[in-house]
Write an enzyme that holds these catalytic residues in place. Structure first.
Site: not given
Ligand code: ADP
Length: 172
Positions: A33-35, A12, A25, A118, A120-122
């Site tokens: 993760g994505v954050d 993304i 968060n 939510s 991923g880790v959540y």
């Molecule tokens: P949450 O804490 O809301 O669960 P995460 O970041 O752990 O957030 O995960 C949310 C989703 O984002 C997961 O499906 C993860 O695989 C995905 N993700 C992680 N990195 C990226 C990225 N660079 N681009 C798009 N999606 C991603």
């Protein structure tokens, strides 16, 4: 007119859209993760800006510039942590999508990309989260008045990709 919803396989942080959504968060000060990926790609300006916002409660959203990202804005939203499903998780996740799309509309955003909030880790069950994402997005944009087109759901990994293929293939 129905809005176009697309599942895409991508990082993304690489998308040159008007807004990407961050699954943040409540601190809005970065995480894993994505954050983490979004903060790394955007650079220190994003963190400095987020420090001025005072956090964000679960289910709500906040908008910032994209700083070093190709995307013009980042819409930060805080998804619920999955705690078995009886703690308002579905309503909170739906509120994330609604609040992001409301902020997008208010800020003239026409192209937007969501991660699987939510999922991923959540720990939110992926099929359930995908149904909520698609249903809320269709409902929020049904009138066509926002001009948002298209909405991209970014799938990072097979489980999320397969869920979007299934849910988006159901006729509406
Ligand atoms: P949450 O804490 O809301 O669960 P995460 O970041 O752990 O957030 O995960 C949310 C989703 O984002 C997961 O499906 C993860 O695989 C995905 N993700 C992680 N990195 C990226 C990225 N660079 N681009 C798009 N999606 C991603």
């Amino acid at each position: 007119m129905a809005v176009t919803l697309e599942a895409v396989r991508a990082d993304i942080t690489r998308l040159a859209v008007d807004a990407i959504v961050n699954a943040a968060n409540e601190s809005l000060l970065g995480g894993g993760g994505v954050d983490g990926a979004i903060h790394r790609a955007a650079g220190a300006g994003l963190l400095a800006h987020c420090r001025t916002l005072g956090g964000c409660p679960t289910g709500e959203a906040r908008i910032t510039p994209g700083f070093g990202l190709p995307a013009r804005h980042v819409i930060h939203t805080v998804g619920p942590v999955w705690r078995g499903g009886s703690h308002g998780e579905a309503d909170l996740l739906a509120a994330c999508y609604r609040n992001c799309l409301r902020l997008a509309t208010e800020n003239g955003v026409k192209t937007i990309a969501f991660p699987a909030i939510s999922c991923g880790v959540y720990g939110y069950p992926v099929m359930d989260a995908t149904r909520i994402a698609v249903h809320e997005t269709r409902a929020a944009l049904r009138s066509g008045a926002s001009g948002i087109e298209p909405v991209q759901f970014v799938c990072f990994g097979d489980e999320v990709w397969n869920a979007y293929q299934k849910v988006l293939s159901v006729p509406v």
